[in-house]
Scaffold this motif. Sequence first.
Motif, PDB file in Angstrom:
ATOM      1  N   LEU A  28      -0.317   6.697  -3.148  1.00 36.88           N
ATOM      2  CA  LEU A  28       1.082   6.908  -3.513  1.00 36.88           C
ATOM      3  C   LEU A  28       1.819   5.611  -3.212  1.00 36.88           C
ATOM      4  CD1 LEU A  28       1.558  10.410  -1.829  1.00 36.88           C
ATOM      5  CD2 LEU A  28       0.665   9.888  -4.107  1.00 36.88           C
ATOM      6  N   VAL A  29       2.425   5.003  -4.232  1.00 38.92           N
ATOM      7  CA  VAL A  29       3.054   3.696  -4.049  1.00 38.92           C
ATOM      8  C   VAL A  29       4.532   3.737  -4.439  1.00 38.92           C
ATOM      9  CG1 VAL A  29       0.886   2.466  -4.440  1.00 38.92           C
ATOM     10  CG2 VAL A  29       2.446   2.832  -6.353  1.00 38.92           C
ATOM     11  N   GLY A  30       5.285   2.788  -3.917  1.00 39.51           N
ATOM     12  CA  GLY A  30       6.683   2.618  -4.287  1.00 39.51           C
ATOM     13  C   GLY A  30       7.620   3.684  -3.755  1.00 39.51           C
ATOM     14  N   PHE A  43      -3.476  11.016   1.855  1.00 41.66           N
ATOM     15  CA  PHE A  43      -3.288  10.006   0.814  1.00 41.66           C
ATOM     16  C   PHE A  43      -3.037   8.645   1.447  1.00 41.66           C
ATOM     17  CE2 PHE A  43      -1.740  14.002  -0.953  1.00 41.66           C
ATOM     18  CZ  PHE A  43      -2.284  14.012  -2.220  1.00 41.66           C
ATOM     19  N   LYS A  44      -3.369   7.611   0.700  1.00 41.25           N
ATOM     20  CA  LYS A  44      -2.927   6.269   1.075  1.00 41.25           C
ATOM     21  C   LYS A  44      -1.486   6.170   0.593  1.00 41.25           C
ATOM     22  CE  LYS A  44      -7.473   4.372   0.187  1.00 41.25           C
ATOM     23  NZ  LYS A  44      -8.263   3.621  -0.785  1.00 41.25           N
ATOM     24  N   ILE A  45      -0.594   5.746   1.467  1.00 43.37           N
ATOM     25  CA  ILE A  45       0.824   5.625   1.098  1.00 43.37           C
ATOM     26  C   ILE A  45       1.248   4.171   1.318  1.00 43.37           C
ATOM     27  CG2 ILE A  45       3.171   6.391   1.573  1.00 43.37           C
ATOM     28  CD1 ILE A  45       1.969   9.054   2.534  1.00 43.37           C
ATOM     29  N   ALA A  46       1.747   3.578   0.242  1.00 39.69           N
ATOM     30  CA  ALA A  46       2.167   2.172   0.324  1.00 39.69           C
ATOM     31  C   ALA A  46       3.599   2.049  -0.142  1.00 39.69           C
ATOM     32  CB  ALA A  46       1.269   1.303  -0.534  1.00 39.69           C
ATOM     33  N   VAL A  72      -0.309   6.871  -7.905  1.00 38.30           N
ATOM     34  CA  VAL A  72       0.892   7.585  -8.319  1.00 38.30           C
ATOM     35  C   VAL A  72       2.077   6.707  -7.918  1.00 38.30           C
ATOM     36  CG1 VAL A  72       2.251   9.705  -8.115  1.00 38.30           C
ATOM     37  CG2 VAL A  72      -0.254   9.814  -7.974  1.00 38.30           C
ATOM     38  N   ASP A  73       2.755   6.183  -8.937  1.00 43.61           N
ATOM     39  CA  ASP A  73       3.886   5.289  -8.716  1.00 43.61           C
ATOM     40  C   ASP A  73       5.163   6.108  -8.606  1.00 43.61           C
ATOM     41  OD1 ASP A  73       5.906   3.409  -8.744  1.00 43.61           O
ATOM     42  OD2 ASP A  73       5.171   2.351 -10.522  1.00 43.61           O
ATOM     43  N   LEU A  74       5.719   6.154  -7.398  1.00 46.46           N
ATOM     44  CA  LEU A  74       6.922   6.928  -7.126  1.00 46.46           C
ATOM     45  C   LEU A  74       8.153   6.033  -6.976  1.00 46.46           C
ATOM     46  CD1 LEU A  74       5.326   9.410  -4.551  1.00 46.46           C
ATOM     47  CD2 LEU A  74       5.867   9.870  -6.941  1.00 46.46           C
ATOM     48  N   SER A  75       8.064   4.801  -7.431  1.00 48.20           N
ATOM     49  CA  SER A  75       9.180   3.872  -7.253  1.00 48.20           C
ATOM     50  C   SER A  75      10.440   4.320  -7.993  1.00 48.20           C
ATOM     51  CB  SER A  75       8.791   2.459  -7.677  1.00 48.20           C
ATOM     52  OG  SER A  75       8.385   2.420  -9.023  1.00 48.20           O
ATOM     53  N   GLY A  76      10.287   5.099  -9.049  1.00 49.37           N
ATOM     54  CA  GLY A  76      11.442   5.596  -9.781  1.00 49.37           C
ATOM     55  C   GLY A  76      11.789   7.031  -9.458  1.00 49.37           C
TER      56      GLY A  76
END
Length: 100
Positions: A77-79, A97-100, A45-49
């Motif tokens: 969960l990334v970004g 979750f893995k959070i990066a 799940v790209d949360l960069s935006g």
Amino acid sequence: MSVTSERSADGQQLTITISGRFDFSTHQDFRGAYEKEAKGQRIVVDLSGTSYLDSSALGMLLLLRDHAGGERADVELVGCNADVIKILTISNFAKLFKIA
């Protein structure tokens, strides 16, 4: 707000990208991004935006995790920006979750 999803070329990973506010108004789009996908694949799940998330977004992430296999799920969960990380940390999501 927009939710998009894309499967990797090998079909082993689904990436869901969320832009703008991640709240109840994204519920149907978010669920639609993963509900027809095979279980057991890696989900990013790209949360960069993502500028904001609320408790309903946290609930939606939990539903995604359950759909993906619960404790055996490979969901990352990334970004995440600082505000999003703060909310995820307070909610103890780093344990789920893995959070990066």
